[in-house]
Design an enzyme around this catalytic site. Structure first.
Site, PDB file in Angstrom:
ATOM      1  N   THR A 162     -28.438 -36.981  -9.046  1.00 53.75           N
ATOM      2  CA  THR A 162     -27.626 -36.385  -7.977  1.00 53.75           C
ATOM      3  C   THR A 162     -27.883 -37.004  -6.611  1.00 53.75           C
ATOM      4  OG1 THR A 162     -29.348 -34.754  -7.580  1.00 53.75           O
ATOM      5  CG2 THR A 162     -27.595 -34.120  -9.112  1.00 53.75           C
ATOM      6  N   LYS A 163     -28.830 -37.927  -6.528  1.00 59.36           N
ATOM      7  CA  LYS A 163     -29.230 -38.431  -5.207  1.00 59.36           C
ATOM      8  C   LYS A 163     -28.257 -39.490  -4.671  1.00 59.36           C
ATOM      9  CE  LYS A 163     -32.952 -35.871  -4.958  1.00 59.36           C
ATOM     10  NZ  LYS A 163     -32.697 -34.840  -5.987  1.00 59.36           N
ATOM     11  N   ASN A 164     -28.423 -39.829  -3.402  1.00 58.60           N
ATOM     12  CA  ASN A 164     -27.475 -40.762  -2.775  1.00 58.60           C
ATOM     13  C   ASN A 164     -27.510 -42.135  -3.431  1.00 58.60           C
ATOM     14  OD1 ASN A 164     -27.052 -38.584  -1.110  1.00 58.60           O
ATOM     15  ND2 ASN A 164     -27.040 -39.783   0.783  1.00 58.60           N
TER      16      ASN A 164
END
Ligand SMILES: Cc1ncc(COP(=O)(O)O)c(C=O)c1O
Length: 352
Positions: A162-164
Site C-alpha cells: 500500500t505504500k507510495n
C-alpha cells in the site's frame, strides 16, 4: 510485469544486481550516502535499532499513533518501548513529551511521519540521542526543505503493497552514517566472505530483499512523479469535499514541509458530525466505500496494554476519531468523487 519476467529470465532471484540498483537509485532520490534494501519496513527499523546498539535494559521513546511494528521492533531488540503522546494537530510525536520521558536508559528515539507529514525533528535532534525515523509513509517527504533520508541516524522506509513505492513487500534503510550502514549490512544477511571456506563474523538475520521485488520497486520509482500528481489531485478533491462538512476535518499539513500525501486522514468529531467514527465507517461501508483506521494507539492493544505505562490522552482520543478515506493512484477521480458523495450523503443523514 515485464520487469518481473525479465528478472526471472535473468536467473537471479535473490538479492543481486536489481537490489543494488534500487539502493543506488534510492540513495540518489533520498539524498543520502547509503541505502540498504531489506525484506520489510519492520526489518529496516529492527536492524537500524540493533545497528545503534539498542538492546536489553535500554528504552526507546516512540509514538503510540503508528502501526504496531514500530513498537514491536523495540521489543524484538530486547528493549522497552516508552510511549510519548502526540500533538493534537498532525498526531505526530510531541517533542515536549519526548523531552519529559528521556532519561539515562534512553538509547534512541523512534518517531513516525504519520500519513506523510514529517514530525518536528529539530527538537528531537536537540536532545542528543540517536533518532531512527519511521518513514514508512514518507518516501517523498521533505522536512523544512530537506529530503528525509540522510537527516537522522537512520531513516526507515517500507515498500509494502500500500505504500507510495509499492513492491508488495520490502524496506529500505537510509543513512549518512557509514558505521550504521556497515552494521546494517552485517546484520541483514550472513555474509560468507569469499570462497567456499566461509566464516561468520556476525550472526546475521535473513532480512535481505529479493531481486524480483527490487525489480518492482525500480519500476515504481519511475512512476513516483505521476503518482504524486494523482495523489495531489485526490487530496484536493477531498479537501474541497470535507470543507463543508461540520465535524469532519483532515489532519493539518504544515506548509513548511513537503507532505508525501500517503494517507488522507480525517477526524470525526462525534458531537458535531452527528455520529461516531465507527458509525461513519459502517455507513460508508454500506455505501460500498472501504475506509481504514490509522491508527489505534499501540499501548491500548492487548499485548501492550498493562505491560507498559503510557499517559497518552491525545492519542487515545484520536484513536476513536481517525478515519482514512480511499486514496491510491489506482483509483480514478470518479472513484474519489464517489467516496466524496457517499461521505456527504452519510453526513447529511447523521446531522439531520
Ligand atoms: C507507520 C508504519 N511503520 C511501519 C510499517 C511496517 O512496514 P512493513 O509492513 O513493510 O514491515 C508500516 C506499514 O506497514 C507503517 O504504516
Amino acid at each position: 510485469m515485464a520487469a518481473v519476467a525479465e528478472t526471472l529470465r535473468s536467473g537471479w532471484l535473490t538479492t543481486g544486481p536489481r537490489s543494488a540498483q534500487l539502493e543506488r537509485r534510492s540513495a540518489e532520490y533520498l539524498e543520502a550516502d547509503h541505502v540498504i534494501a531489506v525484506a520489510s519496513g519492520t526489518a529496516a527499523m529492527h536492524l537500524a535499532l540493533l545497528a545503534l546498539g539498542v538492546g536489553p535494559g535500554d528504552e526507546v521513546v516512540t509514538t503510540p499513533v503508528t502501526w504496531p511494528a514500530t513498537a514491536n521492533v523495540i521489543v524484538h531488540a530486547g528493549a522497552t518501548p516508552v510511549f510519548a503522546d502526540v500533538r493534537d494537530g498532525d498526531l505526530n510525536i510531541d517533542p515536549q513529551r519526548v523531552q519529559e520521558l528521556v532519561g539515562e536508559r534512553t538509547k534512541a528515539i523512534l518517531p513516525v511521519h504519520l500519513a506523510g507529514q514529517p514530525c518536528d525533528l529539530d527538537p528531537l535532534w536537540e536532545l542528543g540521542i540517536p533518532v531512527v525515523e519511521d518513514a514508512a509513509h514518507a518516501f517523498e517527504s521533505r522536512y523544512r526543505g530537506r529530503k528525509l533520508g540522510g537527516l537522522s541516524d537512520a531513516t526507515c522506509f517500507s515498500l509494502y503493497a500500500t505504500k507510495n513505492v509499492a513492491a508488495g513487500e520490502g524496506g529500505l534503510i537510509s543513512t549518512n552514517r557509514a558505521d550504521v550502514a556497515e552494521a546494517v549490512r552485517d546484520l541483514r544477511l550472513m555474509r560468507r566472505g569469499d570462497g567456499s571456506l566461509y566464516d561468520i563474523a556476525v550472526p546475521g538475520y535473513k532480512a535481505n530483499l529479493s531481486d524480483v521485488l527490487a525489480a518492482i520497486a525500480l519500476v515504481q520509482l519511475d512512476k513516483l512523479e505521476r503518482h504524486a500528481e494523482i495523489r495531489a489531485r485526490q487530496f484536493a478533491l477531498y479537501d474541497a469535499a470535507v470543507a463543508g462538512l461540520a465535524g469532519i476535518a483532515p489532519l493539518p499539513r504544515d506548509p513548511r514541509d513537503t507532505h508525501a500525501l500517503h494517507l488522507y486522514i480525517v477526524r470525526v468529531d462525534a458531537e458535531r458530525a452527528g455520529a461516531t467514527r465507527d458509525e461513519y465507517q459502517r455507513a460508508l461501508a454500506e455505501e460500498g466505500i472501504a475506509t481504514s483506521i490509522h491508527f489505534l494507539p499501540v499501548h491500548t492493544l492487548s499485548w501492550y496494554r498493562g505491560r507498559f505505562a503510557a499517559d497518552c490522552p491525545v492519542a487515545e482520543r484520536a484513536g476513536s476519531e481517525v478515519l482514512s478515506l480511499p486514496l491510491s493512484p489506482a483509483h480514478s477521480d470518479d472513484d474519489i468523487a464517489d467516496a466524496c458523495d457517499a461521505l456527504a450523503g452519510v453526513h447529511a443523514r447523521f446531522i439531520r
